[in-house]
Design a protein around this motif. Sequence first.
Motif, short mmCIF file in Angstrom:
data_model
loop_
_atom_site.label_atom_id
_atom_site.label_comp_id
_atom_site.label_asym_id
_atom_site.label_seq_id
_atom_site.Cartn_x
_atom_site.Cartn_y
_atom_site.Cartn_z
N ARG A 193 -14.68 -6.76 -3.65
CA ARG A 193 -14.48 -5.34 -3.41
C ARG A 193 -13.15 -5.10 -2.71
O ARG A 193 -12.37 -4.24 -3.07
CB ARG A 193 -15.66 -4.82 -2.57
N LYS A 194 -12.90 -5.92 -1.67
CA LYS A 194 -11.65 -5.77 -0.91
C LYS A 194 -10.44 -6.03 -1.79
O LYS A 194 -9.44 -5.32 -1.72
CB LYS A 194 -11.65 -6.73 0.28
N SER A 243 -18.33 -9.43 -1.60
CA SER A 243 -17.68 -8.54 -0.65
C SER A 243 -16.17 -8.71 -0.70
O SER A 243 -15.41 -7.75 -0.56
CB SER A 243 -18.22 -8.77 0.76
N SER A 288 -5.62 -1.78 -6.28
CA SER A 288 -5.24 -0.41 -6.61
C SER A 288 -4.19 0.12 -5.63
O SER A 288 -3.44 1.03 -5.96
CB SER A 288 -6.47 0.50 -6.63
N ALA A 289 -4.15 -0.48 -4.41
CA ALA A 289 -3.16 -0.03 -3.44
C ALA A 289 -1.75 -0.45 -3.83
O ALA A 289 -0.77 0.16 -3.41
CB ALA A 289 -3.49 -0.58 -2.05
N LYS A 301 0.81 -1.22 0.00
CA LYS A 301 0.00 0.00 0.00
C LYS A 301 0.85 1.28 0.00
O LYS A 301 2.05 1.21 0.20
CB LYS A 301 -0.95 0.02 1.20
N GLN A 307 -10.20 -5.68 -4.94
CA GLN A 307 -10.02 -4.58 -5.89
C GLN A 307 -9.29 -3.41 -5.23
O GLN A 307 -8.42 -2.79 -5.82
CB GLN A 307 -11.38 -4.10 -6.39
N ASP A 308 -9.68 -3.14 -3.96
CA ASP A 308 -9.00 -2.07 -3.23
C ASP A 308 -7.52 -2.38 -3.09
O ASP A 308 -6.66 -1.52 -3.29
CB ASP A 308 -9.61 -1.90 -1.82
N ARG A 309 -7.24 -3.63 -2.75
CA ARG A 309 -5.85 -4.03 -2.56
C ARG A 309 -5.08 -3.90 -3.87
O ARG A 309 -3.93 -3.53 -3.90
CB ARG A 309 -5.80 -5.47 -2.05
N THR A 342 -5.68 -12.57 1.58
CA THR A 342 -4.77 -11.44 1.81
C THR A 342 -3.36 -11.97 1.66
O THR A 342 -2.87 -12.69 2.50
CB THR A 342 -4.94 -10.88 3.23
N ALA A 364 -8.62 -10.92 -7.22
CA ALA A 364 -9.80 -10.13 -7.58
C ALA A 364 -10.58 -10.84 -8.68
O ALA A 364 -11.82 -10.91 -8.64
CB ALA A 364 -9.39 -8.73 -8.03
#
Lengths: 140, 287
Positions: B33-34, B30, B40-41, A14, B36-38, B144, B237
Amino acid sequence: MAMTLHLDVVSAEKEIFSGTVSAVFAPAKMGDVGIYPRHTPLVTSLRPGELKIEVEGQEDQYLYVSGGILEVQPHVVTVLSDTAIRAEDLDEAKALEAKQRAEDALKDRKGDLDAAKAQAELVRAAEQLRMIQRMRKQRR
Amino acid sequence: MPGEKEIRTQIASIKNTQKITKAMEMVAASKMRKAQDRMSATRPYSQKMLNVIGHLAHARSEYKHPFLIEHPEVRRVGFIIVSTDRGLCGGLNINTFKSALKAMQAWQEKHVEIDLCLIGAKGTAFFKRISDNIVAQVSNLGDTIRISELIGTVKTMLDAYTQGTIDRLFLVENEFVNTMTQRPKVLTLLPLVPEENDALQHHWDYIYEPDAKAVLDELLTRYIESIVYQGVVENVACEMAARMIAMKSASDNAGELIAELQLAYNKARQAAITQEISEIVGGAAAV
């Protein structure tokens, strides 16, 4: 106007920090370095330690980095932080582990992995069934 | 025609299945979504890293890193293939394997040998039947993923390239286009070709600490690792999206089946009642 520089701290997982700061202090491999605006371009690797960020009019911020790379351009500083603890022999051990796993996977090619798993589950289910039956008998 | 009772049990069992598929669909949604966030991070890191590498490449360093050197003759290539750990995600893995096999076949026709590095349990289960050259493997990573879990696997391949065992390194993973579409893609990891970019034209003479070689070593290894890591995260994802779609269509199908069976059940019930009445009427008439 006070001199500032732009700092980005990112890790593979991140983005950690991004903003305008007045100075950065980093634990470089050859000794700690302090970076002020208009520092000469520098690329260095970091050892695990504390990254101190000074922002004018604010309290100093501290970030922990477990190693990484620091790049300094005249007005932009980038810290590529590691998330994992790195060491040559530690990496080597991990590589050996990965190879070992590959060999293990090849070895039980005949004994199908999925079949073995299913069988184990079947045994467990049978055991549970027997248990339930025994409990029913006792109740009677 | 099956009896009323059989149909009823069948409906009940399909309803149970439907409940499970519905739950899985929602869980996957759900998790997607998580993931996808990861996904982009992870972008800023490799972007920044690419910038630094670009600058370094322009900074006229006399040191040539092994990753940047192209091997003229190709005798053996390496593939890193990313797959999922669990199934029930539609054709995702099969599509990945198909494109991997296609790329591998192209090399095999040129009599080039292939080393495999497998990430994910499904890939291992699939390729261990057809290939003897699995040199590294990692599975059961969970949703994760930590980059530390991939270091060893990637290092095996990078070392092979440095030593000249393999002459090219590819990464096969799924590209997350959108929720409905995941496309398998084959990326060339090594040799690394730094992009020519106009923005990089102004270059600096860097001071290297401890020296150019050590810094470049660390930087390039991390860069490849981060690309693989990104691929794996993207694949997660994709897995979640594919599972969501697969489970949605499974739930829909279950609903259709139930509707059909309900109709059959009603008919069977009606028939039984009619028969009973006609028997009673017939019996009364006989008396």
